[in-house]
Scaffold this motif. Structure first.
Motif, PDB file in Angstrom:
ATOM      1  N   CYS A 158       0.856  -1.195   0.000  1.00 37.67           N
ATOM      2  CA  CYS A 158       0.000   0.000   0.000  1.00 37.67           C
ATOM      3  C   CYS A 158       0.884   1.235   0.000  1.00 37.67           C
ATOM      4  O   CYS A 158       1.764   1.365   0.848  1.00 37.67           O
ATOM      5  CB  CYS A 158      -0.867   0.044   1.258  1.00 37.67           C
ATOM      6  SG  CYS A 158      -1.968  -1.352   1.388  1.00 37.67           S
ATOM      7  N   ILE A 159       0.626   2.130  -0.934  1.00 44.48           N
ATOM      8  CA  ILE A 159       1.444   3.351  -0.976  1.00 44.48           C
ATOM      9  C   ILE A 159       0.561   4.599  -0.978  1.00 44.48           C
ATOM     10  O   ILE A 159      -0.563   4.596  -1.461  1.00 44.48           O
ATOM     11  CB  ILE A 159       2.397   3.387  -2.190  1.00 44.48           C
ATOM     12  CG1 ILE A 159       1.625   3.465  -3.513  1.00 44.48           C
ATOM     13  CG2 ILE A 159       3.332   2.181  -2.190  1.00 44.48           C
ATOM     14  CD1 ILE A 159       2.502   3.870  -4.692  1.00 44.48           C
ATOM     15  N   LYS A 160       1.119   5.658  -0.445  1.00 49.69           N
ATOM     16  CA  LYS A 160       0.427   6.941  -0.431  1.00 49.69           C
ATOM     17  C   LYS A 160       1.287   7.955  -1.169  1.00 49.69           C
ATOM     18  O   LYS A 160       2.515   7.915  -1.067  1.00 49.69           O
ATOM     19  CB  LYS A 160       0.207   7.391   1.017  1.00 49.69           C
ATOM     20  CG  LYS A 160      -0.573   8.686   1.132  1.00 49.69           C
ATOM     21  CD  LYS A 160      -0.826   9.056   2.581  1.00 49.69           C
ATOM     22  CE  LYS A 160      -1.742  10.271   2.652  1.00 49.69           C
ATOM     23  NZ  LYS A 160      -1.956  10.712   4.028  1.00 49.69           N
ATOM     24  N   TYR A 211       8.457   6.394   3.494  1.00 53.86           N
ATOM     25  CA  TYR A 211       8.389   5.089   4.167  1.00 53.86           C
ATOM     26  C   TYR A 211       7.884   4.007   3.200  1.00 53.86           C
ATOM     27  O   TYR A 211       8.282   2.849   3.285  1.00 53.86           O
ATOM     28  CB  TYR A 211       7.477   5.160   5.398  1.00 53.86           C
ATOM     29  CG  TYR A 211       8.008   6.101   6.458  1.00 53.86           C
ATOM     30  CD1 TYR A 211       8.704   5.617   7.551  1.00 53.86           C
ATOM     31  CD2 TYR A 211       7.827   7.486   6.361  1.00 53.86           C
ATOM     32  CE1 TYR A 211       9.209   6.471   8.529  1.00 53.86           C
ATOM     33  CE2 TYR A 211       8.330   8.358   7.320  1.00 53.86           C
ATOM     34  CZ  TYR A 211       9.025   7.843   8.404  1.00 53.86           C
ATOM     35  OH  TYR A 211       9.523   8.696   9.350  1.00 53.86           O
ATOM     36  N   ASP A 212       7.013   4.417   2.283  1.00 52.99           N
ATOM     37  CA  ASP A 212       6.433   3.451   1.338  1.00 52.99           C
ATOM     38  C   ASP A 212       7.448   3.016   0.285  1.00 52.99           C
ATOM     39  O   ASP A 212       7.314   1.944  -0.303  1.00 52.99           O
ATOM     40  CB  ASP A 212       5.193   4.040   0.662  1.00 52.99           C
ATOM     41  CG  ASP A 212       4.122   4.431   1.677  1.00 52.99           C
ATOM     42  OD1 ASP A 212       4.289   4.081   2.868  1.00 52.99           O
ATOM     43  OD2 ASP A 212       3.145   5.090   1.298  1.00 52.99           O
ATOM     44  N   ALA A 222       6.141   2.689  -8.540  1.00 52.74           N
ATOM     45  CA  ALA A 222       6.155   1.370  -7.891  1.00 52.74           C
ATOM     46  C   ALA A 222       6.160   0.250  -8.939  1.00 52.74           C
ATOM     47  O   ALA A 222       6.831  -0.766  -8.767  1.00 52.74           O
ATOM     48  CB  ALA A 222       4.952   1.238  -6.959  1.00 52.74           C
ATOM     49  N   LEU A 223       5.421   0.453 -10.019  1.00 55.84           N
ATOM     50  CA  LEU A 223       5.396  -0.556 -11.093  1.00 55.84           C
ATOM     51  C   LEU A 223       6.770  -0.636 -11.764  1.00 55.84           C
ATOM     52  O   LEU A 223       7.252  -1.716 -12.090  1.00 55.84           O
ATOM     53  CB  LEU A 223       4.305  -0.220 -12.121  1.00 55.84           C
ATOM     54  CG  LEU A 223       2.858  -0.334 -11.617  1.00 55.84           C
ATOM     55  CD1 LEU A 223       1.873   0.218 -12.645  1.00 55.84           C
ATOM     56  CD2 LEU A 223       2.498  -1.778 -11.263  1.00 55.84           C
ATOM     57  N   ALA A 224       7.403   0.515 -11.939  1.00 54.41           N
ATOM     58  CA  ALA A 224       8.739   0.527 -12.555  1.00 54.41           C
ATOM     59  C   ALA A 224       9.780  -0.086 -11.614  1.00 54.41           C
ATOM     60  O   ALA A 224      10.805  -0.597 -12.061  1.00 54.41           O
ATOM     61  CB  ALA A 224       9.128   1.960 -12.931  1.00 54.41           C
ATOM     62  N   MET A 225       9.519  -0.033 -10.317  1.00 56.20           N
ATOM     63  CA  MET A 225      10.438  -0.674  -9.365  1.00 56.20           C
ATOM     64  C   MET A 225      10.250  -2.186  -9.360  1.00 56.20           C
ATOM     65  O   MET A 225      11.121  -2.915  -8.890  1.00 56.20           O
ATOM     66  CB  MET A 225      10.214  -0.117  -7.942  1.00 56.20           C
ATOM     67  CG  MET A 225      10.760   1.296  -7.738  1.00 56.20           C
ATOM     68  SD  MET A 225      10.263   2.007  -6.140  1.00 56.20           S
ATOM     69  CE  MET A 225      11.405   1.190  -5.006  1.00 56.20           C
ATOM     70  N   GLY A 226       9.113  -2.675  -9.853  1.00 59.50           N
ATOM     71  CA  GLY A 226       8.953  -4.128  -9.953  1.00 59.50           C
ATOM     72  C   GLY A 226       7.611  -4.710  -9.534  1.00 59.50           C
ATOM     73  O   GLY A 226       7.449  -5.934  -9.536  1.00 59.50           O
ATOM     74  N   GLY A 232       3.945   1.395   4.699  1.00 58.92           N
ATOM     75  CA  GLY A 232       4.936   2.218   5.369  1.00 58.92           C
ATOM     76  C   GLY A 232       4.580   2.277   6.853  1.00 58.92           C
ATOM     77  O   GLY A 232       3.451   1.998   7.248  1.00 58.92           O
ATOM     78  N   MET A 233       5.547   2.670   7.664  1.00 61.70           N
ATOM     79  CA  MET A 233       5.268   2.810   9.087  1.00 61.70           C
ATOM     80  C   MET A 233       4.321   3.993   9.321  1.00 61.70           C
ATOM     81  O   MET A 233       3.439   3.939  10.164  1.00 61.70           O
ATOM     82  CB  MET A 233       6.593   3.049   9.788  1.00 61.70           C
ATOM     83  CG  MET A 233       6.445   3.210  11.245  1.00 61.70           C
ATOM     84  SD  MET A 233       7.595   4.349  11.919  1.00 61.70           S
ATOM     85  CE  MET A 233       6.639   4.787  13.348  1.00 61.70           C
ATOM     86  N   GLN A 234       4.512   5.046   8.549  1.00 61.52           N
ATOM     87  CA  GLN A 234       3.631   6.208   8.677  1.00 61.52           C
ATOM     88  C   GLN A 234       3.666   7.024   7.399  1.00 61.52           C
ATOM     89  O   GLN A 234       4.587   6.900   6.604  1.00 61.52           O
ATOM     90  CB  GLN A 234       4.044   7.079   9.861  1.00 61.52           C
ATOM     91  CG  GLN A 234       5.447   7.651   9.751  1.00 61.52           C
ATOM     92  CD  GLN A 234       5.864   8.459  10.967  1.00 61.52           C
ATOM     93  OE1 GLN A 234       5.186   8.471  11.984  1.00 61.52           O
ATOM     94  NE2 GLN A 234       6.973   9.150  10.865  1.00 61.52           N
TER      95      GLN A 234
END
Ligand SMILES: Cc1cc2nc3c(=O)[nH]c(=O)nc-3n(C[C@H](O)[C@H](O)[C@H](O)COP(=O)(O)OP(=O)(O)OC[C@H]3O[C@@H](n4cnc5c(N)ncnc54)[C@H](O)[C@@H]3O)c2cc1C
Ligand SMILES: Nc1ncnc2c1ncn2[C@@H]1O[C@H](COP(=O)(O)O)[C@@H](O)[C@H]1O
Lengths: 258, 302
Positions: free
Chosen positions: A6-8, A38-39, A76-80, A119-121
């Protein structure tokens, strides 16, 4: 094995913030956006796990927010990550952590993810709640503030960071959710070929109404700068003059220059 | 208002931060009781009811089990608020308790306002006022935001029987902090590099200023995570706490976890291109400038 991260998307924190017209969050005009720091660690760890597991596993990236969040998802998609799920919500910024978590839970409930990373926060909201609340909603094991992660045979061995540099080692059986702390790994930079490949990856769009039906448990009633404590001197201007001003102050107020 | 405080222990000792919770109770003028997983031989010095679960049976970290014990205590005490520290124990446990109680959680409370709570946001640059919509609320309080209150009463102990069920997260021991190559605690001057320094190649500029001032080099966390400076130089909650005569923060925004490690310094100078950076809140002098221009110019004049 199925993995979810999950990313923000958050504003550049070096920006100047002023209240929006409702006075409950910041005005988004002129802000630059990026993935919550964090994400980035969460995505990197999820991609590493995906690589470790190889064929037959899948990594989904999910983000809740207005259309602009697709930019962070593309990174995120480009990271994998394999594919994306964009929960479309132009009012995500005023949702409370319980609602954001309920939305993730509604999406993930029937999908049976083995490992979920968050992420933690979030840097802008900073509640440090969403991950733990998702785990509670799905009734799965959870550990927070990870600076170490390894997986083997249905068990996660995690290193939690505690105060003063001490670490706590914990073991969790999957399905499990972990929240990622700064320094967990070294997030990769997407390469150009991977950025190109990511353009072809699928991002499904789901309207928020299809997932969320619960009201907020808390409401922001005001957004404002901290009250100035005063006392400190603020110096601006030409560097040479600033240096002399500071040297004068240090000679007068401290005993370190003699 | 009636509140339940969640104390903390490590190695069979009460953690001092527990007294920030009693400080909060004082600030809120609330009637408080305390929940504590710890040793019966070292109890927090508080007055009022102390719900004690023996750490020997319940473990220092067993979040599912601790949650269940807290939920039981809440049923007994009926508090308006359950208050944790915003610590590695608190931020891990509080949302589990909030979810089990189906109530709002408000994180990192820094102040109390009429009918609501003041919390930090945007990396400490801004504040929000938040009001819970549920009758009961779970809070985590920011470390250092409320005064320590060690009134030193003797508690009325209510022993909690340890539940049989064990949690899903198995604690497997501690890993000690890395041995410190340098002890910043003794330095009279510390010059610290933050992410605003830009890249590893620029660290020597900061090190040169530290040397010219006869001090040591410090660092914020991202600089350490990125491998620009060794961990033993990190200042903050997960690094070292320092209190030099002079602390110079170069390109450091002033996140609460950094401030916690250096705010006791006698004199604080911050160099930041952002006039609104939260480090300005505690700096005696904030120089609004590019650190890469200002620092070499200052070093040259020493
Ligand atoms: C549980 C936990 C524990 C943590 N423990 C620690 C800890 O022990 N120590 C710690 O430091 N952090 C810790 N952190 C991280 C902390 O929250 C911040 O992320 C961190 O302190 C930010 O470091 P920084 O100020 O160097 O970087 P940033 O927040 O990115 O700030 C960079 C600053 O540099 C300024 N800047 C940029 N370019 C220039 C320039 N050319 N000239 C002048 N100024 C410039 C910017 O305006 C900005 O204010 C912890 C976080 C968590 C969640
Ligand atoms: N709008 C969102 N969409 C997807 N994930 C989110 C969102 N908000 C928060 N999260 C996740 O929850 C974590 C904790 O956020 P928070 O509880 O807001 O501090 C973040 O690091 C993200 O992984």
């Amino acid at each position: 094995m199925k993995i979810l991260v999950c990313i923000k998307q958050v504003p550049d924190l070096e920006s100047r913030f002023k209240a929006n017209s409702a006075g409950v969050w910041f005005d988004e005009t002129d802000l630059a956006w990026r993935m919550n720091e964090y994400d980035e660690y969460a995505v990197e760890q999820a991609v590493k796990l995906r690589e470790q597991l190889g064929e037959g596993s899948e990594l989904v990236v999910l983000s809740i927010g207005p259309d602009r969040v697709v930019e962070a998802m593309k990174k995120a998609l480009a990271m994998g990550c394999d594919r994306g799920v964009h929960v479309q919500d132009s009012a995500a910024a005023v949702k409370d952590p319980a609602q954001i978590a309920a939305t993730v839970v509604a999406y993930a409930r029937d999908q049976h993810f083995d490992v979920i990373f968050t992420g933690m926060q979030s840097q802008d909201r900073g509640s440090a709640q969403v991950g733990v609340l998702v785990a509670a909603g799905l009734d799965i094991a959870c550990a927070t503030t990870l600076v170490g992660f390894s997986y083997s045979d249905g068990t996660i061995t995690a290193k939690r960071e505690l105060e003063g540099g001490l670490k706590g080692i914990v073991k969790l059986k999957t399905p499990a959710l972990v929240t990622c702390q700064l320094g967990l790994n070294v997030p990769r930079y997407p390469t150009l070929p991977n950025i190109m490949k990511a353009k072809k990856k699928d991002i499904a769009a789901l309207p928020i109404e299809s997932l969320l039906s619960t009201p907020p448990l808390a409401a922001t009633v005001s957004f404002h700068p901290p009250a100035k404590k005063g006392g400190g001197i603020v110096l601006e201007g030409e560097v040479g003059i600033l240096v002399d001003q500071l040297l004068g102050i240090l000679k007068e107020k401290t005993a370190v220059l003699r | 208002m009636k509140i339940l405080l969640i104390g903390e222990s490590r190695d069979n000792k009460v953690l001092e931060t527990t007294y920030e919770l009693t400080g909060f109770a004082g600030a809120a003028a609330a009637e408080s009781s305390l929940f504590f997983v710890g040793s019966p031989h070292d109890l927090p010095a508080v007055s009022g009811r102390l719900y004690l679960a023996d750490v020997a049976a319940c473990g220092e970290y067993n979040p599912d089990l601790h949650r269940d014990l807290i939920v039981r205590t809440v049923a007994e005490e009926n508090p308006d608020a359950v208050v944790f520290l915003h610590s590695s124990y608190g931020w891990d446990l509080a949302p589990r308790v909030a979810a089990a109680l189906k109530v709002a959680q408000i994180s990192e409370v820094v102040g109390l306002v009429e009918g609501g709570f003041e919390v930090g946001c945007c990396n400490g640059k801004m504040r929000r006022t938040v009001k819970p919509a549920t009758a009961r609320v779970v809070l985590t309080i920011q470390s250092g935001a409320f005064p320590v209150n060690k009134e030193g009463g003797s508690p009325q102990v209510v022993a909690l029987a340890p539940p049989v069920a064990s949690g899903r997260v198995i604690f497997a021991g501690y890993e000690a902090a890395e041995a410190r190559a340098i002890d910043l605690g003794r330095a009279e001057v510390i010059v610290s590099a933050g992410r605003g320094v830009g890249k590893k190649d620029n660290i020597p500029l900061i090190a040169a200023l530290a040397k010219a001032l006869g001090g040591e080099l410090g660092a914020s966390r991202p600089v350490v995570d990125a491998g620009w400076i060794e961990h033993s130089h990190q200042v903050g909650t997960t690094g070292q706490s320092v209190a030099p005569k002079l602390y110079v923060a170069c390109g450091i925004s002033g996140a609460i976890q950094h401030l916690a490690g250096m705010k006791k310094s006698d004199f604080i100078v911050a160099i930041n291109k952002d006039k609104d950076a939260p480090i300005g809140e505690i700096a005696d002098v904030l120089i609004v400038a590019d650190v890469l221009q200002f620092v070499p110019a200052l070093t040259a004049k020493l």
